[in-house]
Write a protein that holds these residues in place. Structure first.
Motif, short mmCIF file in Angstrom:
data_model
loop_
_atom_site.label_atom_id
_atom_site.label_comp_id
_atom_site.label_asym_id
_atom_site.label_seq_id
_atom_site.Cartn_x
_atom_site.Cartn_y
_atom_site.Cartn_z
N MET A 1 0.92 0.54 1.01
CA MET A 1 0.31 1.70 1.63
C MET A 1 -0.59 2.40 0.62
N SER A 2 -1.66 2.94 1.11
CA SER A 2 -2.58 3.69 0.25
C SER A 2 -2.04 5.11 0.04
N PHE A 3 -2.63 5.80 -0.91
CA PHE A 3 -2.25 7.18 -1.20
C PHE A 3 -2.38 8.05 0.05
N GLU A 5 -2.34 7.08 3.20
CA GLU A 5 -1.34 6.68 4.20
C GLU A 5 0.04 7.26 3.86
N ILE A 6 0.38 7.29 2.58
CA ILE A 6 1.65 7.88 2.16
C ILE A 6 1.66 9.37 2.46
N LYS A 7 0.55 10.01 2.17
CA LYS A 7 0.42 11.44 2.46
C LYS A 7 0.62 11.71 3.95
N LEU A 8 -0.02 10.93 4.80
CA LEU A 8 0.12 11.11 6.25
C LEU A 8 1.55 10.81 6.72
N LEU A 9 2.18 9.82 6.14
CA LEU A 9 3.56 9.50 6.48
C LEU A 9 4.47 10.69 6.19
N LEU A 10 4.30 11.33 5.04
CA LEU A 10 5.12 12.49 4.68
C LEU A 10 4.84 13.69 5.58
N ILE A 11 3.59 13.90 5.94
CA ILE A 11 3.24 15.00 6.84
C ILE A 11 3.85 14.77 8.21
N GLU A 12 3.80 13.54 8.70
CA GLU A 12 4.40 13.23 10.01
C GLU A 12 5.91 13.44 10.00
N LYS A 13 6.55 13.08 8.90
CA LYS A 13 8.01 13.17 8.80
C LYS A 13 8.49 14.61 8.58
N LEU A 45 10.75 8.20 0.77
CA LEU A 45 9.89 7.21 0.13
C LEU A 45 10.67 5.99 -0.35
N ARG A 46 11.92 6.20 -0.71
CA ARG A 46 12.77 5.07 -1.12
C ARG A 46 13.22 4.25 0.09
N ASN A 47 13.64 4.91 1.13
CA ASN A 47 14.25 4.22 2.27
C ASN A 47 13.26 3.69 3.31
N ASN A 48 12.06 4.23 3.33
CA ASN A 48 11.08 3.80 4.32
C ASN A 48 10.61 2.38 3.99
N SER A 49 10.70 1.49 4.95
CA SER A 49 10.35 0.08 4.71
C SER A 49 8.86 -0.11 4.43
N ASN A 50 8.03 0.87 4.76
CA ASN A 50 6.59 0.77 4.49
C ASN A 50 6.22 1.19 3.06
N TYR A 82 6.28 -3.93 -3.50
CA TYR A 82 4.89 -3.70 -3.07
C TYR A 82 3.93 -3.53 -4.24
N GLN A 83 4.47 -3.49 -5.46
CA GLN A 83 3.67 -3.34 -6.68
C GLN A 83 2.73 -2.14 -6.59
N THR A 84 3.29 -1.01 -6.20
CA THR A 84 2.52 0.24 -6.12
C THR A 84 3.25 1.34 -6.88
N GLN A 85 2.49 2.35 -7.24
CA GLN A 85 3.05 3.50 -7.94
C GLN A 85 2.60 4.78 -7.27
#
Length: 165
Positions: A1-3, A5-13, A45-50, A82-85
């Motif tokens: 996921m991009s930065f 997309e992660i931001k949007l995921l957190l806002i939705e949650k 962020l740890r538990n989300n499969s994305n 996913y090799q992301t930080q």
């Protein structure tokens, strides 16, 4: 996921108020998270499969200076599969009084490695982590006075009769 997309995921949650701001001008973008929500955000962020940020590589305390009266904590998360930080930051205003330490929720319930990272941050900067299972000094003696990485720290001349300055 991009930065983004992660931001949007957190806002939705969690809602838009969970993200206070973002820093995108540096080498590694960062999300500034509402301090009270940091443990919940890390758990998601740890538990989300994305995202699966399964590794907390470091926690760093920040003293923004005597004039700012602000302290913060920086969390560096990594997803090994996913090799992301991702970098998360929290900060609060604090009067710098040693009887009123800046305080953030502990993330030890999410990442076991946070145990020692938070202890080091407490030991050197005097940042308290609510809910930490064993928050005590890790590098300095238990009876050390003050927190040496604070910008207003004054080094003692002697410790137990031994000249240190």
């Amino acid at each position: 996921m991009s930065f983004e997309e992660i931001k949007l995921l957190l806002i939705e949650k969690f809602g838009a108020e969970v993200i206070i701001d973002e820093e995108t001008d540096g080498l590694q973008p960062a999300l500034l998270i509402s301090p009270a929500r940091i443990a919940e955000v890390c758990l998601e962020l740890r538990n989300n499969s994305n995202t699966y940020f399964d590794f907390l590589s470091s926690i760093t305390g920040v003293d923004y200076g005597v004039e700012a009266n602000r302290f913060g904590v920086v969390y560096h998360l990594a997803s090994i599969p996913y090799q992301t930080q991702l970098t998360l930051k929290v900060s609060i205003d604090n009067d710098r009084d040693l009887n009123n330490l800046p305080s953030f929720p502990s993330v030890t319930s999410v990442y076991r490695t946070a145990d020692w990272h938070e202890r080091e941050t407490y030991d050197l900067l005097g940042i308290f982590f609510e809910g930490h299972p064993d928050l005590r000094r890790i590098l300095l003696p238990d009876d050390w006075e003050g927190f040496p990485l604070r910008k207003d720290y004054k080094t003692a001349e002697y410790y137990r009769g031994i000249k240190i300055d």
